[in-house]
Design a protein around this motif. Structure first.
Motif, PDB file in Angstrom:
ATOM      1  N   MET A   1      37.397  53.911  45.952  1.00 31.27           N
ATOM      2  CA  MET A   1      38.538  53.269  45.233  1.00 31.27           C
ATOM      3  C   MET A   1      38.283  53.620  43.778  1.00 31.27           C
ATOM      4  SD  MET A   1      38.899  48.903  44.657  1.00 31.27           S
ATOM      5  CE  MET A   1      40.117  48.397  43.802  1.00 31.27           C
ATOM      6  N   THR A   2      39.608  53.719  43.180  1.00 33.18           N
ATOM      7  CA  THR A   2      39.606  54.177  41.717  1.00 33.18           C
ATOM      8  C   THR A   2      39.038  53.338  40.624  1.00 33.18           C
ATOM      9  OG1 THR A   2      41.684  55.264  42.296  1.00 33.18           O
ATOM     10  CG2 THR A   2      41.102  55.288  40.012  1.00 33.18           C
ATOM     11  N   ASP A   3      38.212  53.776  39.822  1.00 27.98           N
ATOM     12  CA  ASP A   3      37.459  52.780  38.886  1.00 27.98           C
ATOM     13  C   ASP A   3      38.637  52.635  37.488  1.00 27.98           C
ATOM     14  OD1 ASP A   3      37.264  55.171  37.390  1.00 27.98           O
ATOM     15  OD2 ASP A   3      34.959  55.401  37.823  1.00 27.98           O
ATOM     16  N   GLY A   4      38.059  51.850  36.638  1.00 20.71           N
ATOM     17  CA  GLY A   4      38.980  51.426  35.470  1.00 20.71           C
ATOM     18  C   GLY A   4      39.371  52.769  34.609  1.00 20.71           C
ATOM     19  N   SER A   5      38.246  53.455  34.463  1.00 21.82           N
ATOM     20  CA  SER A   5      38.261  54.853  33.761  1.00 21.82           C
ATOM     21  C   SER A   5      39.318  55.571  34.171  1.00 21.82           C
ATOM     22  CB  SER A   5      37.036  55.486  33.628  1.00 21.82           C
ATOM     23  OG  SER A   5      36.592  55.833  34.866  1.00 21.82           O
ATOM     24  N   ASN A   6      39.529  55.731  35.497  1.00 24.26           N
ATOM     25  CA  ASN A   6      40.587  56.721  36.067  1.00 24.26           C
ATOM     26  C   ASN A   6      41.916  56.185  35.869  1.00 24.26           C
ATOM     27  OD1 ASN A   6      38.811  58.835  36.926  1.00 24.26           O
ATOM     28  ND2 ASN A   6      38.668  57.843  39.072  1.00 24.26           N
ATOM     29  N   GLU A   7      42.149  54.873  35.728  1.00 20.34           N
ATOM     30  CA  GLU A   7      43.444  54.328  35.575  1.00 20.34           C
ATOM     31  C   GLU A   7      43.752  54.622  34.480  1.00 20.34           C
ATOM     32  OE1 GLU A   7      43.179  49.931  36.442  1.00 20.34           O
ATOM     33  OE2 GLU A   7      42.245  50.410  38.116  1.00 20.34           O
ATOM     34  N   GLN A   8      43.296  55.025  33.366  1.00 22.70           N
ATOM     35  CA  GLN A   8      43.606  55.199  32.085  1.00 22.70           C
ATOM     36  C   GLN A   8      44.042  56.759  31.892  1.00 22.70           C
ATOM     37  OE1 GLN A   8      44.415  52.732  29.980  1.00 22.70           O
ATOM     38  NE2 GLN A   8      43.717  51.381  32.016  1.00 22.70           N
ATOM     39  N   GLN A   9      43.424  57.292  32.773  1.00 20.42           N
ATOM     40  CA  GLN A   9      43.829  58.893  32.323  1.00 20.42           C
ATOM     41  C   GLN A   9      45.442  59.311  32.691  1.00 20.42           C
ATOM     42  OE1 GLN A   9      41.506  61.029  35.350  1.00 20.42           O
ATOM     43  NE2 GLN A   9      39.578  60.382  34.416  1.00 20.42           N
ATOM     44  N   VAL A 231      50.543  31.790  47.863  1.00 18.40           N
ATOM     45  CA  VAL A 231      49.198  32.306  47.932  1.00 18.40           C
ATOM     46  C   VAL A 231      49.647  33.910  47.815  1.00 18.40           C
ATOM     47  CG1 VAL A 231      47.212  33.274  49.447  1.00 18.40           C
ATOM     48  CG2 VAL A 231      47.977  30.902  49.394  1.00 18.40           C
ATOM     49  N   ILE A 232      50.516  34.429  48.445  1.00 15.78           N
ATOM     50  CA  ILE A 232      51.021  35.618  48.258  1.00 15.78           C
ATOM     51  C   ILE A 232      51.415  36.050  46.998  1.00 15.78           C
ATOM     52  CG2 ILE A 232      52.965  37.392  48.913  1.00 15.78           C
ATOM     53  CD1 ILE A 232      52.904  36.134  51.747  1.00 15.78           C
ATOM     54  N   MET A 233      52.381  35.212  46.123  1.00 12.96           N
ATOM     55  CA  MET A 233      52.929  35.684  44.872  1.00 12.96           C
ATOM     56  C   MET A 233      51.679  35.535  43.773  1.00 12.96           C
ATOM     57  SD  MET A 233      55.925  36.484  45.471  1.00 12.96           S
ATOM     58  CE  MET A 233      56.075  36.940  43.614  1.00 12.96           C
ATOM     59  N   ALA A 234      50.621  34.805  44.204  1.00 13.24           N
ATOM     60  CA  ALA A 234      49.564  34.536  43.292  1.00 13.24           C
ATOM     61  C   ALA A 234      48.702  36.080  43.152  1.00 13.24           C
ATOM     62  CB  ALA A 234      48.696  33.371  43.530  1.00 13.24           C
ATOM     63  N   ARG A 235      48.735  36.570  44.547  1.00 10.90           N
ATOM     64  CA  ARG A 235      47.995  37.912  44.560  1.00 10.90           C
ATOM     65  C   ARG A 235      48.934  38.940  43.897  1.00 10.90           C
ATOM     66  NH1 ARG A 235      44.467  39.644  47.870  1.00 10.90           N
ATOM     67  NH2 ARG A 235      44.789  41.291  46.447  1.00 10.90           N
ATOM     68  N   VAL A 236      50.306  38.827  43.975  1.00 14.10           N
ATOM     69  CA  VAL A 236      50.966  39.959  43.413  1.00 14.10           C
ATOM     70  C   VAL A 236      51.171  39.819  42.115  1.00 14.10           C
ATOM     71  CG1 VAL A 236      53.451  40.844  42.891  1.00 14.10           C
ATOM     72  CG2 VAL A 236      52.696  39.842  45.232  1.00 14.10           C
ATOM     73  N   ALA A 237      50.948  38.477  41.307  1.00 11.01           N
ATOM     74  CA  ALA A 237      50.575  38.406  39.802  1.00 11.01           C
ATOM     75  C   ALA A 237      49.531  38.963  39.392  1.00 11.01           C
ATOM     76  CB  ALA A 237      50.847  37.034  39.428  1.00 11.01           C
ATOM     77  N   GLU A 238      48.202  38.678  40.312  1.00  8.07           N
ATOM     78  CA  GLU A 238      47.096  39.087  39.958  1.00  8.07           C
ATOM     79  C   GLU A 238      47.056  40.737  39.816  1.00  8.07           C
ATOM     80  OE1 GLU A 238      42.576  38.953  42.107  1.00  8.07           O
ATOM     81  OE2 GLU A 238      44.116  37.493  42.430  1.00  8.07           O
ATOM     82  N   THR A 239      47.541  41.245  40.814  1.00  4.89           N
ATOM     83  CA  THR A 239      47.509  42.525  40.861  1.00  4.89           C
ATOM     84  C   THR A 239      48.087  43.349  39.604  1.00  4.89           C
ATOM     85  OG1 THR A 239      47.392  42.481  43.254  1.00  4.89           O
ATOM     86  CG2 THR A 239      48.072  44.699  42.404  1.00  4.89           C
ATOM     87  N   LEU A 240      49.511  42.725  39.227  1.00  3.63           N
ATOM     88  CA  LEU A 240      50.099  43.021  38.162  1.00  3.63           C
ATOM     89  C   LEU A 240      49.033  42.941  36.876  1.00  3.63           C
ATOM     90  CD1 LEU A 240      52.721  44.101  36.792  1.00  3.63           C
ATOM     91  CD2 LEU A 240      53.657  41.710  36.875  1.00  3.63           C
ATOM     92  N   GLU A 242      46.008  43.031  36.835  1.00  5.57           N
ATOM     93  CA  GLU A 242      45.185  44.062  36.711  1.00  5.57           C
ATOM     94  C   GLU A 242      45.654  45.370  36.017  1.00  5.57           C
ATOM     95  OE1 GLU A 242      43.885  44.423  40.729  1.00  5.57           O
ATOM     96  OE2 GLU A 242      42.759  42.633  40.760  1.00  5.57           O
ATOM     97  N   LEU A 243      46.999  45.589  36.452  1.00  6.58           N
ATOM     98  CA  LEU A 243      47.665  46.764  36.055  1.00  6.58           C
ATOM     99  C   LEU A 243      47.880  46.773  34.406  1.00  6.58           C
ATOM    100  CD1 LEU A 243      48.725  49.425  37.393  1.00  6.58           C
ATOM    101  CD2 LEU A 243      50.958  48.192  37.659  1.00  6.58           C
ATOM    102  N   ARG A 244      48.589  45.520  34.208  1.00  9.57           N
ATOM    103  CA  ARG A 244      48.859  45.504  32.692  1.00  9.57           C
ATOM    104  C   ARG A 244      47.476  45.063  31.822  1.00  9.57           C
ATOM    105  NH1 ARG A 244      53.932  41.467  32.641  1.00  9.57           N
ATOM    106  NH2 ARG A 244      53.394  41.287  30.510  1.00  9.57           N
ATOM    107  N   GLY A 245      46.439  44.782  32.289  1.00 13.86           N
ATOM    108  CA  GLY A 245      45.163  44.403  31.428  1.00 13.86           C
ATOM    109  C   GLY A 245      45.401  43.311  30.850  1.00 13.86           C
ATOM    110  N   GLU A 246      46.205  42.173  31.611  1.00 15.47           N
ATOM    111  CA  GLU A 246      46.642  40.917  31.002  1.00 15.47           C
ATOM    112  C   GLU A 246      46.238  40.041  32.157  1.00 15.47           C
ATOM    113  OE1 GLU A 246      50.529  40.964  29.538  1.00 15.47           O
ATOM    114  OE2 GLU A 246      50.360  43.015  28.746  1.00 15.47           O
ATOM    115  N   THR A 247      46.365  38.609  31.521  1.00 17.14           N
ATOM    116  CA  THR A 247      46.037  37.593  32.423  1.00 17.14           C
ATOM    117  C   THR A 247      47.437  36.984  32.724  1.00 17.14           C
ATOM    118  OG1 THR A 247      43.925  36.827  31.699  1.00 17.14           O
ATOM    119  CG2 THR A 247      45.050  35.162  32.802  1.00 17.14           C
ATOM    120  N   PRO A 248      47.795  36.770  34.108  1.00 15.32           N
ATOM    121  CA  PRO A 248      49.069  36.191  34.725  1.00 15.32           C
ATOM    122  C   PRO A 248      49.087  34.612  34.224  1.00 15.32           C
ATOM    123  CG  PRO A 248      47.697  36.577  36.559  1.00 15.32           C
ATOM    124  CD  PRO A 248      46.984  37.321  35.447  1.00 15.32           C
TER     125      PRO A 248
END
Length: 267
Positions: A1-9, A231-240, A242-248
């Protein structure tokens, strides 16, 4: 799985960001091959893509992926992302798109699924989506049903279609977040304008499958489907997040309540 450092490249999607890169491509067929031939060079030339979490997308078998919706452009980004996950994306899309000359022919022949809203054919999309999942396809459902109206572009509350398909078929549900497409096409700002330059950084991330085990084997009542959708939408928001580096937000934007409130204010 990709780690956080790779996500910023600043890395193109062809770099080995996860273990999908060595997998073979699925057979794409003539018409989907045309889409790939158009979209992939366009994305390489005009965008910088950061794709993570591809290891969370099942390599085979029926699956539903549920993305957030931020722009008229994000279907292009998401389709490219699913292709880079080594799957063929099958989107549920507005029926009007299938009536556009040339484009309609291509996406119909490529196995995309039209959605007829508020008509006697409305149930056809659901039936076709279930059939596609049972054939082992990778089906994309926008659970919000429209581009988000949340002021901060977080996902809104969702409709129950994805939950119903998942619980009927037993297929996994993969939350997919995307960000950056709104910089190319900003929706609901009057006239739609496409801004390709300077090149925009587009991101997409697949999260781990949503755990719907608490709802399995129970009657598909409206209440159960709404709870599963939350439950599904909470996970979509959580994943977003992670992508944005913010708390939904703890509570997602409810478009129905917002429209009702607006109506009461203007009454």
């Amino acid at each position: 799985m990709t780690d956080g450092s790779n996500e910023q490249q600043e890395a193109p999607v062809d770099n080995r960001l996860d273990n999908r890169q060595g997998d073979p491509r699925p057979p794409r067929g003539f018409w989907f091959g045309i889409i790939v031939a158009i979209v992939k060079p366009f994305m390489i030339v005009f965008t910088k893509c950061r794709f993570t979490g591809r290891e969370n997308m099942p390599r085979t078998g029926g699956v539903i992926y549920v993305p957030n919706h931020i722009s008229h452009f994000d279907p292009v980004l998401l389709g490219y992302f699913i292709w880079e996950c080594r799957r063929i994306p099958r989107f549920l899309g507005k029926a009007s798109l299938f009536k556009i000359p040339v484009l309609g022919k291509i996406i119909t022949s490529a196995g995309q699924i039209p959605v007829y809203r508020d008509s006697t054919q409305a149930a056809d999309a659901f039936r076709d989506a279930v059939a596609a999942v049972e054939r082992g396809e990778c089906v994309g459902v926008y659970p919000e049903g429209t581009i988000t109206r949340d002021p901060d572009m977080w996902p809104m509350t969702g409709k129950t279609g994805a939950a119903r398909i998942a619980l009927m078929t037993g297929c996994p549900v993969i939350p997919v977040a995307n960000w950056g497409a709104q910089e190319i096409v900003k929706s609901y700002t009057g006239k739609i304008r496409i801004r390709l330059l300077p090149r925009k950084t587009l991101q997409a991330r697949a999260g781990a499958p949503v755990d719907l085990s608490a709802f399995e084997g129970k009657p598909l009542t409206n209440q159960l489907l709404h709870e599963a959708t939350e439950v599904i939408m909470a996970r979509v928001a959580e994943t977003l997040g992670e992508l944005r580096g913010e708390t939904p937000p703890k509570e997602l934007y409810d478009l129905r309540k917002a429209r009702k409130a607006e109506g009461e204010e203007t009454a």
